[in-house]
Write an enzyme that holds these catalytic residues in place. Structure first.
Site, mmCIF file in Angstrom:
data_model
loop_
_atom_site.group_PDB
_atom_site.id
_atom_site.type_symbol
_atom_site.label_atom_id
_atom_site.label_comp_id
_atom_site.label_asym_id
_atom_site.label_seq_id
_atom_site.Cartn_x
_atom_site.Cartn_y
_atom_site.Cartn_z
ATOM 1 N N GLU A 278 -5.411 -4.640 10.662
ATOM 2 C CA GLU A 278 -4.373 -3.631 10.860
ATOM 3 C C GLU A 278 -4.658 -2.846 12.138
ATOM 4 O O GLU A 278 -5.440 -1.896 12.118
ATOM 5 C CB GLU A 278 -4.354 -2.652 9.687
ATOM 6 C CG GLU A 278 -4.068 -3.289 8.351
ATOM 7 C CD GLU A 278 -3.507 -2.271 7.365
ATOM 8 O OE1 GLU A 278 -2.383 -2.470 6.905
ATOM 9 O OE2 GLU A 278 -4.188 -1.268 7.089
ATOM 10 N N HIS B 265 -9.483 1.461 4.808
ATOM 11 C CA HIS B 265 -8.211 1.640 5.503
ATOM 12 C C HIS B 265 -8.390 2.646 6.644
ATOM 13 O O HIS B 265 -9.152 3.603 6.517
ATOM 14 C CB HIS B 265 -7.140 2.141 4.515
ATOM 15 C CG HIS B 265 -5.771 2.114 5.120
ATOM 16 N ND1 HIS B 265 -5.322 3.104 5.962
ATOM 17 C CD2 HIS B 265 -4.774 1.203 5.041
ATOM 18 C CE1 HIS B 265 -4.091 2.796 6.364
ATOM 19 N NE2 HIS B 265 -3.746 1.647 5.810
ATOM 20 N N SER C 281 3.394 -1.852 10.408
ATOM 21 C CA SER C 281 4.843 -1.869 10.639
ATOM 22 C C SER C 281 5.490 -3.229 10.346
ATOM 23 O O SER C 281 6.381 -3.664 11.079
ATOM 24 C CB SER C 281 5.170 -1.413 12.064
ATOM 25 O OG SER C 281 4.753 -0.078 12.261
ATOM 26 N N GLU D 112 -6.690 5.025 7.660
ATOM 27 C CA GLU D 112 -6.426 6.434 7.309
ATOM 28 C C GLU D 112 -7.635 7.047 6.618
ATOM 29 O O GLU D 112 -7.905 8.238 6.765
ATOM 30 C CB GLU D 112 -5.161 6.521 6.440
ATOM 31 C CG GLU D 112 -3.904 6.334 7.279
ATOM 32 C CD GLU D 112 -2.730 5.724 6.544
ATOM 33 O OE1 GLU D 112 -2.745 5.696 5.307
ATOM 34 O OE2 GLU D 112 -1.793 5.265 7.232
ATOM 35 N N GLY E 296 2.820 -0.986 4.297
ATOM 36 C CA GLY E 296 2.888 0.428 3.936
ATOM 37 C C GLY E 296 4.330 0.846 3.698
ATOM 38 O O GLY E 296 4.922 0.565 2.646
ATOM 39 N N GLY E 297 4.923 1.479 4.685
ATOM 40 C CA GLY E 297 6.267 2.061 4.568
ATOM 41 C C GLY E 297 7.298 1.155 3.914
ATOM 42 O O GLY E 297 8.039 1.580 3.016
ATOM 43 N N GLY F 154 2.396 2.522 10.708
ATOM 44 C CA GLY F 154 3.359 3.602 10.530
ATOM 45 C C GLY F 154 4.047 4.047 11.810
ATOM 46 O O GLY F 154 4.717 5.078 11.854
ATOM 47 N N ASN G 282 0.869 -1.177 0.000
ATOM 48 C CA ASN G 282 0.000 0.000 0.000
ATOM 49 C C ASN G 282 0.906 1.227 0.000
ATOM 50 O O ASN G 282 1.467 1.582 1.028
ATOM 51 C CB ASN G 282 -0.889 -0.044 1.254
ATOM 52 C CG ASN G 282 -1.701 1.226 1.420
ATOM 53 O OD1 ASN G 282 -1.783 2.056 0.512
ATOM 54 N ND2 ASN G 282 -2.300 1.395 2.586
ATOM 55 N N TRP G 283 1.048 1.806 -1.154
ATOM 56 C CA TRP G 283 2.009 2.917 -1.284
ATOM 57 C C TRP G 283 1.463 4.230 -0.731
ATOM 58 O O TRP G 283 2.186 5.220 -0.663
ATOM 59 C CB TRP G 283 2.396 3.107 -2.752
ATOM 60 C CG TRP G 283 3.155 1.955 -3.334
ATOM 61 C CD1 TRP G 283 3.515 0.787 -2.694
ATOM 62 C CD2 TRP G 283 3.672 1.838 -4.664
ATOM 63 N NE1 TRP G 283 4.199 -0.028 -3.548
ATOM 64 C CE2 TRP G 283 4.310 0.588 -4.765
ATOM 65 C CE3 TRP G 283 3.638 2.669 -5.778
ATOM 66 C CZ2 TRP G 283 4.931 0.152 -5.932
ATOM 67 C CZ3 TRP G 283 4.244 2.243 -6.950
ATOM 68 C CH2 TRP G 283 4.888 0.996 -7.017
ATOM 69 N N LYS G 284 0.176 4.254 -0.420
ATOM 70 C CA LYS G 284 -0.457 5.475 0.109
ATOM 71 C C LYS G 284 -0.182 6.653 -0.832
ATOM 72 O O LYS G 284 -0.130 6.460 -2.040
ATOM 73 C CB LYS G 284 0.025 5.730 1.542
ATOM 74 C CG LYS G 284 -0.121 4.478 2.408
ATOM 75 C CD LYS G 284 0.111 4.697 3.859
ATOM 76 C CE LYS G 284 -0.084 3.378 4.597
ATOM 77 N NZ LYS G 284 0.031 3.484 6.038
HETATM 78 P P1 PGA Z 1 2.810 0.477 7.622
HETATM 79 O O1 PGA Z 1 1.347 0.673 6.993
HETATM 80 O O2 PGA Z 1 3.352 -0.819 7.092
HETATM 81 O O3 PGA Z 1 3.599 1.672 7.183
HETATM 82 O O4 PGA Z 1 2.632 0.418 9.114
HETATM 83 C C1 PGA Z 1 0.488 -0.411 6.803
HETATM 84 C C2 PGA Z 1 -0.795 0.062 6.195
HETATM 85 O O5 PGA Z 1 -1.265 1.153 6.533
HETATM 86 O O6 PGA Z 1 -1.386 -0.628 5.337
#
Ligand code: PGA
Length: 252
Positions: free
Chosen positions: A167, A95, A213, A97, A234-235, A173, A9-11
């Site tokens: 999640e 998600h 994470s 966010e 994500g990251g 994050g 998930n590159w956001k």
């Molecule tokens: P993260 O994000 O790996 O940076 O914690 C995961 C996500 O939001 O899907």
């Protein structure tokens, strides 16, 4: 046997050009990986470029959101059909966010899940508790509510294709990862809820990803848990090497 699925998930990261550079590097690093399904979820603006770049490979494309209507006066939104024509197979829905910053609710997630499945997209349905909910011992209850409401009215003949991503919001994050035991406990609870909503066979077939994470260093232990079928990353998906390391961690 559930095939592990690892999605990046590159956001809101990577221009189309940067996206292509990352995919070129990643393809090389994972060219020998066969038993893990790899999904890339770039921002809308890079979908087309990534789609072209993964043509002929086993890597799948996903979007990070979509709207439930087919077309019309919905400024800023994109439809399932638009994503399908770009080659998307998956779409991340609900998600945290989006729930936090963009007013997404269990009800809107439910509408989107239904539209995605009816249109032929596979939803990656995100659920997870906040820190205060974990501290007060409500994690499983919150997740149960989110899963039940996301799948409300979703019939068999669709539900079994969905993917669920657990999640914990406090792990996204933040560098804080749920321990494999903490994650497994919620994953098995989610599977139990799905068995109650549908049946045991369907629940056994639905893949449940962990997210929050994930790094190459912790991926293997998480993915080794019985009910953890891969990850939503994500990251660490923004660098080819770390994402490839995580993908390798999911190899059976
Ligand atoms: P993260 O994000 O790996 O940076 O914690 C995961 C996500 O939001 O899907």
């Amino acid at each position: 046997m559930r095939r592990p699925i690892v999605a990046g998930n590159w956001k809101m990261n990577k221009t189309a050009q940067e996206a292509v550079a990352l995919v070129v590097e990643l393809k090389e690093l994972v060219s020998d990986v066969k038993d893990v399904e790899i999904v890339l979820c770039p921002p809308f603006t890079a979908l087309e470029a990534v789609s072209r770049c993964i043509e002929g490979s086993d890597i799948c494309l996903g979007a990070q959101d979509m709207f439930w209507e087919k077309s019309g006066p919905y400024t800023g939104e994109v439809s399932a059909e638009m994503l399908l024509t770009l080659g998307c197979k998956y779409v991340i829905l609900g998600h945290s966010e989006r729930r936090t910053h963009f007013g997404e609710t269990n009800q809107t997630v439910n509408r989107k899940v239904k539209t995605a499945l009816e249109s032929g997209l596979v939803p990656i349905v995100c659920v997870g508790e906040r820190l205060e909910e974990r501290r007060s011992g409500d994690a499983k209850k919150v997740v149960e509510d989110q899963v039940t409401r996301a799948f409300d009215g979703v019939p068999l003949g669709g539900a079994e294709r969905a993917v669920v991503a657990y999640e914990p919001v406090w792990a996204i994050g933040t560098g804080l990862t749920a321990t494999p035991d903490q994650a497994q406990e919620v994953h098995s609870h989610i599977r139990q809820i799905l068995a109650e909503l549908y049946n045991a066979e369907v629940a056994e077939g639905i893949r449940i990803q962990y997210g929050g994470s994930i790094k190459p260093e912790n991926a293997r232990d998480l993915f080794a848990q019985q009910d953890i079928d891969g990850g939503l990353v994500g990251g660490a998906s923004l660098k080819a090497e770390s994402f490839a390391g995580i993908i390798r961690g999911a190899q059976l």
